[in-house]
Design a protein around this motif. Structure first.
Motif, PDB file in Angstrom:
ATOM      1  N   SER A  22       0.829  -1.234   0.075  1.00 26.84           N
ATOM      2  CA  SER A  22       0.049  -0.036  -0.091  1.00 26.84           C
ATOM      3  C   SER A  22       0.794   1.371  -0.019  1.00 26.84           C
ATOM      4  CB  SER A  22      -0.910  -0.062   1.082  1.00 26.84           C
ATOM      5  OG  SER A  22      -0.476   0.210   2.435  1.00 26.84           O
ATOM      6  N   SER A  23       0.468   2.341  -0.757  1.00 28.02           N
ATOM      7  CA  SER A  23       1.499   3.372  -1.120  1.00 28.02           C
ATOM      8  C   SER A  23       0.543   4.355  -1.223  1.00 28.02           C
ATOM      9  CB  SER A  23       2.299   3.068  -1.995  1.00 28.02           C
ATOM     10  OG  SER A  23       2.986   4.342  -2.193  1.00 28.02           O
ATOM     11  N   THR A  24       0.641   5.730  -0.903  1.00 25.61           N
ATOM     12  CA  THR A  24       0.249   7.101  -1.353  1.00 25.61           C
ATOM     13  C   THR A  24       0.521   7.467  -2.521  1.00 25.61           C
ATOM     14  OG1 THR A  24       2.174   8.530  -0.114  1.00 25.61           O
ATOM     15  CG2 THR A  24       0.113   7.838   1.195  1.00 25.61           C
ATOM     16  N   THR A  25       1.513   6.723  -3.041  1.00 23.49           N
ATOM     17  CA  THR A  25       1.910   6.964  -4.699  1.00 23.49           C
ATOM     18  C   THR A  25       0.807   5.937  -5.531  1.00 23.49           C
ATOM     19  OG1 THR A  25       4.117   7.439  -4.155  1.00 23.49           O
ATOM     20  CG2 THR A  25       3.591   6.919  -6.433  1.00 23.49           C
ATOM     21  N   PRO A  26      -0.085   6.409  -6.201  1.00 22.15           N
ATOM     22  CA  PRO A  26      -1.109   5.576  -6.894  1.00 22.15           C
ATOM     23  C   PRO A  26      -0.201   4.327  -7.970  1.00 22.15           C
ATOM     24  CG  PRO A  26      -1.766   7.868  -7.045  1.00 22.15           C
ATOM     25  CD  PRO A  26      -0.576   7.753  -6.435  1.00 22.15           C
ATOM     26  N   GLY A  27       0.712   4.611  -8.334  1.00 18.72           N
ATOM     27  CA  GLY A  27       1.286   3.732  -9.376  1.00 18.72           C
ATOM     28  C   GLY A  27       2.033   2.550  -8.627  1.00 18.72           C
ATOM     29  N   ARG A  28       2.218   2.662  -7.265  1.00 18.33           N
ATOM     30  CA  ARG A  28       2.823   1.593  -6.360  1.00 18.33           C
ATOM     31  C   ARG A  28       1.910   1.054  -5.408  1.00 18.33           C
ATOM     32  NH1 ARG A  28       8.819   3.094  -4.181  1.00 18.33           N
ATOM     33  NH2 ARG A  28       8.948   1.035  -4.909  1.00 18.33           N
ATOM     34  N   ASP A  29       0.751   1.458  -5.583  1.00 20.60           N
ATOM     35  CA  ASP A  29      -0.284   0.880  -4.515  1.00 20.60           C
ATOM     36  C   ASP A  29      -1.068  -0.397  -5.257  1.00 20.60           C
ATOM     37  OD1 ASP A  29      -1.952   1.313  -2.026  1.00 20.60           O
ATOM     38  OD2 ASP A  29      -3.502   1.530  -3.349  1.00 20.60           O
ATOM     39  N   SER A 146      -0.629   2.924   4.961  1.00 21.40           N
ATOM     40  CA  SER A 146      -0.834   4.213   4.180  1.00 21.40           C
ATOM     41  C   SER A 146      -1.745   5.098   4.807  1.00 21.40           C
ATOM     42  CB  SER A 146      -0.935   4.092   2.623  1.00 21.40           C
ATOM     43  OG  SER A 146      -2.154   2.975   2.745  1.00 21.40           O
ATOM     44  N   SER A 147      -3.055   4.965   4.672  1.00 18.24           N
ATOM     45  CA  SER A 147      -4.037   5.748   5.212  1.00 18.24           C
ATOM     46  C   SER A 147      -4.786   5.287   6.350  1.00 18.24           C
ATOM     47  CB  SER A 147      -5.061   5.668   3.881  1.00 18.24           C
ATOM     48  OG  SER A 147      -5.919   4.464   3.787  1.00 18.24           O
TER      49      SER A 147
END
Length: 392
Positions: A22-29, A146-147
């Motif tokens: 999970s990531s705040t960067t969409p391309g890595r999530d 992440s969130s």
């Protein structure tokens, strides 16, 4: 029935081989559904009643609530299914393949915190044929790294319901009863660009940001003079000025500038009041510099957390581990489970020192002692439970 569920190391190997970043960067999530499905299948086979709960507004993300037994009270063993991103080229072995060497198990999530699930399932397996007087719940969440959207979804849904909860974050099986909160915030200042030869042609956002930084530093001093807790190695709340971006050329008046910072409040400090205090301190600078100042959270934040020293679960954990319950600076899902009414501690195998870095590992010699301690917790709160222990 239990033979259909793989053994502990097989389970861990499959979890590590199933990426769920999970990531705040969409391309890595990534989605966590494959991990949730594996856990649900294994727990179904053991006789648990499983519920896969999609996280509203987050496609491809879900929590799992798996329950053995029924009735009020009971014990939750909780963990998050996601991991942080990784740099594969910095690992000695693949982060997505469980690798054993030097009496350690290497792989992304081995300690933070996919490794907790096979251990919790192994402890639970011993009670499949045992009548429970209160339910045992294994809880798996989404997006803790992440969130916190998975934990927040549980609060919004009002479930699961239980009396006690253990979150298996890596603490080397030291019980943790307190942690600081976490806020990640931004301040964006919008002025007016213009030719640098005449300051009156614009409103300089960097000039305004200089005063904003001064106000934040003054506020940090105020917090640290008024709040302290000696249970923490850093006994005061912290405010870190993390990164700043502004302007585009030395001969232009800076038209926009943005600061990102974090605050780590102590237990008893309210996130919304901290935000309100900061806004009140910086808002007057708008008129002074002729700019607009927009204060926004980068995510909703993690509240601080505290379970009382004399709580039943704290006392039991201290007895079983031989360690006095401690406080840590990192955040967890504990305040969310506490909001659901559970007496909560953080206690799991592995060390936070191995988390979020290349060659993350779980020491083999921590596995069996953790299974043993969790088994005793299950015995105490799900088998030997009574009204006094569960709370009327």
């Amino acid at each position: 029935m239990s033979q259909q569920t793989p053994n502990l190391l097989q389970m861990l190997g499959q979890l590590i081989a199933t990426p769920s970043i999970s990531s705040t960067t969409p391309g890595r999530d990534m989605s966590n559904l494959s991990v949730i499905t594996l856990l649900a299948e294994w727990l179904d086979n053991l006789g648990f009643k499983t519920e896969i709960m999609p996280v509203p507004g987050n496609p491809g993300k879900a929590n799992l609530i798996a329950t053995l037994g029924q009735g009020p009270g009971g014990l939750v063993l909780s963990g998050h299914t996601d991991t942080v991103p990784c740099n594969e080229d910095l690992w000695q072995s693949s982060p997505f393949a469980l690798t054993e060497r030097d009496n350690r198990l290497y792989g992304l999530g081995t300690c933070d915190m996919k490794g907790f699930f096979p251990i919790a399932i192994e402890a639970a397996r011993q009670f499949i044929e045992t009548p429970l007087t209160a339910p045992l719940i294994i809880l798996a969440t989404a997006d803790e790294e992440s969130s916190m959207s998975g934990a927040q979804a549980l609060v919004d849904a009002g479930k699961p319901k239980a009396r006690y909860a253990i979150i298996g974050e890596p603490t080397e099986m030291n019980p943790i009863r307190m942690h600081k909160g976490m806020m990640m915030e931004s301040i964006r200042i919008t002025g007016n660009s213009g030719h640098s030869s005449d300051p009156s042609l614009g409103a300089n956002a960097l000039d305004a940001m200089h005063s904003v930084l001064s106000e934040l530093i003054k506020y940090r001093t105020h917090l640290q003079q008024n709040y302290t807790n000696s249970a923490f190695s850093v006994s005061v709340p912290t405010l870190n000025l993390g990164c700043i971006h502004g302007g585009d050329n030395p001969n232009r008046i800076c038209g926009q500038c943005e600061l990102e910072y974090d605050v780590r409040p102590l237990p008893g400090m309210d996130l919304s009041l901290v935000r309100e205090d900061i806004s009140k301190r910086v808002s007057p600078l708008e008129d002074k510099f002729g700019v607009t100042i927009d204060c926004q959270p980068l995510f909703s934040g993690i509240p601080s957390f505290e379970t009382k020293q004399n709580a039943s679960l704290v006392h039991m954990a201290e007895q079983l581990t031989g360690y006095t319950a401690q406080a840590v600076a990192f955040g967890t899902e504990a305040p969310f489970l506490q909001e659901l009414g559970m007496e909560t501690i953080i206690m799991g195998p592995g060390s936070i020192k191995q988390a979020h870095q290349p060659d993350e590992f779980l020491a083999l010699d921590q596995i069996n002692p953790t299974v043993d301690i969790l088994s005793k917790m299950i015995q105490r709160y799900c088998v030997d439970a009574n009204e006094e222990h569960q709370g009327a």
